[in-house]
Write an enzyme that holds these catalytic residues in place. Structure first.
Site, PDB file in Angstrom:
ATOM      1  N   PHE A  45      39.387  33.085  40.183  1.00  0.00           N
ATOM      2  CA  PHE A  45      38.987  32.565  41.503  1.00  0.00           C
ATOM      3  C   PHE A  45      40.215  32.258  42.324  1.00  0.00           C
ATOM      4  O   PHE A  45      41.221  31.754  41.814  1.00  0.00           O
ATOM      5  CB  PHE A  45      38.156  31.282  41.334  1.00  0.00           C
ATOM      6  CG  PHE A  45      37.920  30.549  42.636  1.00  0.00           C
ATOM      7  CD1 PHE A  45      36.995  31.027  43.550  1.00  0.00           C
ATOM      8  CD2 PHE A  45      38.637  29.404  42.955  1.00  0.00           C
ATOM      9  CE1 PHE A  45      36.794  30.371  44.766  1.00  0.00           C
ATOM     10  CE2 PHE A  45      38.434  28.739  44.154  1.00  0.00           C
ATOM     11  CZ  PHE A  45      37.513  29.225  45.061  1.00  0.00           C
ATOM     12  N   HIS A  46      40.146  32.574  43.616  1.00  0.00           N
ATOM     13  CA  HIS A  46      41.146  32.144  44.581  1.00  0.00           C
ATOM     14  C   HIS A  46      40.442  31.385  45.694  1.00  0.00           C
ATOM     15  O   HIS A  46      39.341  31.768  46.111  1.00  0.00           O
ATOM     16  CB  HIS A  46      41.888  33.330  45.190  1.00  0.00           C
ATOM     17  CG  HIS A  46      42.598  34.190  44.197  1.00  0.00           C
ATOM     18  ND1 HIS A  46      43.535  33.694  43.317  1.00  0.00           N
ATOM     19  CD2 HIS A  46      42.512  35.523  43.940  1.00  0.00           C
ATOM     20  CE1 HIS A  46      43.995  34.678  42.566  1.00  0.00           C
ATOM     21  NE2 HIS A  46      43.375  35.792  42.910  1.00  0.00           N
ATOM     22  N   GLY A  92      43.085  42.529  33.390  1.00  0.00           N
ATOM     23  CA  GLY A  92      42.496  41.217  33.158  1.00  0.00           C
ATOM     24  C   GLY A  92      41.057  41.112  33.583  1.00  0.00           C
ATOM     25  O   GLY A  92      40.421  42.064  34.042  1.00  0.00           O
ATOM     26  N   ARG A 113      44.281  45.270  39.163  1.00  0.00           N
ATOM     27  CA  ARG A 113      45.159  44.638  38.180  1.00  0.00           C
ATOM     28  C   ARG A 113      44.461  44.661  36.827  1.00  0.00           C
ATOM     29  O   ARG A 113      43.288  45.025  36.726  1.00  0.00           O
ATOM     30  CB  ARG A 113      45.482  43.194  38.572  1.00  0.00           C
ATOM     31  CG  ARG A 113      44.260  42.287  38.656  1.00  0.00           C
ATOM     32  CD  ARG A 113      44.606  40.823  38.582  1.00  0.00           C
ATOM     33  NE  ARG A 113      43.453  39.976  38.885  1.00  0.00           N
ATOM     34  CZ  ARG A 113      42.478  39.677  38.058  1.00  0.00           C
ATOM     35  NH1 ARG A 113      42.468  40.196  36.834  1.00  0.00           N
ATOM     36  NH2 ARG A 113      41.492  38.899  38.428  1.00  0.00           N
ATOM     37  N   CYS A 116      39.044  34.187  33.425  1.00  0.00           N
ATOM     38  CA  CYS A 116      39.889  35.093  32.632  1.00  0.00           C
ATOM     39  C   CYS A 116      39.230  35.478  31.309  1.00  0.00           C
ATOM     40  O   CYS A 116      39.906  35.882  30.364  1.00  0.00           O
ATOM     41  CB  CYS A 116      41.268  34.474  32.389  1.00  0.00           C
ATOM     42  SG  CYS A 116      42.306  34.437  33.859  1.00  0.00           S
ATOM     43  N   MET A 164      47.773  34.452  36.085  1.00  0.00           N
ATOM     44  CA  MET A 164      48.631  35.569  36.469  1.00  0.00           C
ATOM     45  C   MET A 164      47.970  36.887  36.117  1.00  0.00           C
ATOM     46  O   MET A 164      47.297  37.008  35.100  1.00  0.00           O
ATOM     47  CB  MET A 164      49.985  35.479  35.760  1.00  0.00           C
ATOM     48  CG  MET A 164      50.798  34.297  36.196  1.00  0.00           C
ATOM     49  SD  MET A 164      52.428  34.236  35.433  1.00  0.00           S
ATOM     50  CE  MET A 164      53.015  32.694  36.149  1.00  0.00           C
ATOM     51  N   GLY A 208      50.104  39.032  41.240  1.00  0.00           N
ATOM     52  CA  GLY A 208      51.065  37.984  40.907  1.00  0.00           C
ATOM     53  C   GLY A 208      50.452  36.762  40.267  1.00  0.00           C
ATOM     54  O   GLY A 208      49.786  36.861  39.240  1.00  0.00           O
ATOM     55  N   PHE A 209      50.618  35.590  40.915  1.00  0.00           N
ATOM     56  CA  PHE A 209      50.221  34.327  40.298  1.00  0.00           C
ATOM     57  C   PHE A 209      49.386  33.503  41.270  1.00  0.00           C
ATOM     58  O   PHE A 209      49.460  33.678  42.490  1.00  0.00           O
ATOM     59  CB  PHE A 209      51.463  33.526  39.867  1.00  0.00           C
ATOM     60  CG  PHE A 209      52.376  33.123  41.002  1.00  0.00           C
ATOM     61  CD1 PHE A 209      52.168  31.941  41.699  1.00  0.00           C
ATOM     62  CD2 PHE A 209      53.439  33.933  41.377  1.00  0.00           C
ATOM     63  CE1 PHE A 209      53.006  31.573  42.750  1.00  0.00           C
ATOM     64  CE2 PHE A 209      54.285  33.579  42.422  1.00  0.00           C
ATOM     65  CZ  PHE A 209      54.062  32.388  43.120  1.00  0.00           C
TER      66      PHE A 209
END
EC number: 2.3.1.181
Length: 267
Positions: free
Chosen positions: A127-128, A123, A121, A226, A196, A208-209
């Site tokens: 973190f997830h 950017g 992607r 980010c 996002m 996605g988000f």
């Protein structure tokens, strides 16, 4: 349309979201049925691979449809998918990101129980983790509207409307994709609550988000989220002072997204 990468950092000037697409205004061959899959907590690589499979299958069908149209045959409707999940702790770095924005080395990553992935992607780094609602729409925008910036605004607006149901006034900050609290110009403490990042190939989306519901925010302290150094990150739990079931947030977000897309769900 060639592949496009959209970042979690920059975006065109914010405009009011356009009116929802009217379901009755669809063109022949458009399919606005979205297959929703609730995957629970699953490894990032597993879901990334699954997204790539769905994307490849849709692109292959579009190629076949183009050949069919040239032969005077009717096309087959392309599918739409929405994957909802949570991940074990993981940092992801987009194509335009800076590796130095990850402040942990390999051993420190392991000590914090986290993994790291460079992904396709746009950017920088994010973190997830558990307690975060992650949504991956794999949509053929030819079924809805072919405007990637409008699509990003739709994702943001669905989150904004969901947060409003919890009494959280959220919005956009000019030049920064995502959803923020204290977003007004001059507000003293802008805080990002939803990141996002999107890839779009021949109008088919992926990634996605990521909405922070009960996310452990300490993990954001080990990155420059980010690539933004002067703004904080927050969660619904921190703002509301209580834990919120992630499935409850999913159930509130889905109708808003359907309305804004003019979609229906196959759950």
């Amino acid at each position: 349309m060639n592949s496009l990468l959209f970042t979690c950092v920059t975006t065109p000037p914010v405009a009011a979201p356009e009116a929802p697409v009217a379901a009755g205004g669809r063109q022949p061959g458009q399919n606005r049925l979205v297959q929703v899959e609730r995957l629970g907590e699953v490894a990032y690589q597993t879901v990334w691979d699954y997204q790539e499979e769905l994307l490849a299958a849709t692109l292959a069908l579009k190629t076949r449809n183009r050949a069919a149209a040239e032969a005077g045959e009717l096309p087959v409707s392309t599918p739409n998918h929405l994957l909802l999940c949570q991940h074990p702790p993981v940092y992801t770095l987009g194509k335009s990101g800076k590796p130095e924005h990850l402040l942990l080395d390999e051993s420190a990553l392991a000590a914090h129980g986290a993994t790291f992935h460079r992904i396709n992607r746009g950017g920088d780094i994010t973190f997830h983790g558990p307690g975060q609602l992650v949504g991956y729409p794999i949509l053929d925008l030819d079924n809805f509207f072919t405007d990637i910036h409008r699509y990003l605004r739709v994702l943001e607006e669905a989150v904004i409307r969901t947060l409003a149901e919890y009494g959280l006034a959220a919005g956009r900050i000019a030049g920064l994709t995502g959803v923020w609290l204290d977003f007004e110009v001059g507000a003293p403490n802008p805080r990002k609550i939803c990141a996002m990042g999107v890839k779009c190939s021949r109008w088919v989306t992926m990634h996605g988000f990521a909405l922070n519901v009960n996310t452990d925010l300490t993990y954001f302290g080990y990155i420059v989220p980010c690539g933004i150094t002067d703004k904080a990150v927050t969660s619904m739990q921190r703002e509301l002072g209580r834990e919120i079931p992630v499935t409850e947030v999913e159930n509130r977000l889905l109708p808003h997204l359907a309305t804004l897309l003019g979609a229906e769900y196959a759950v």
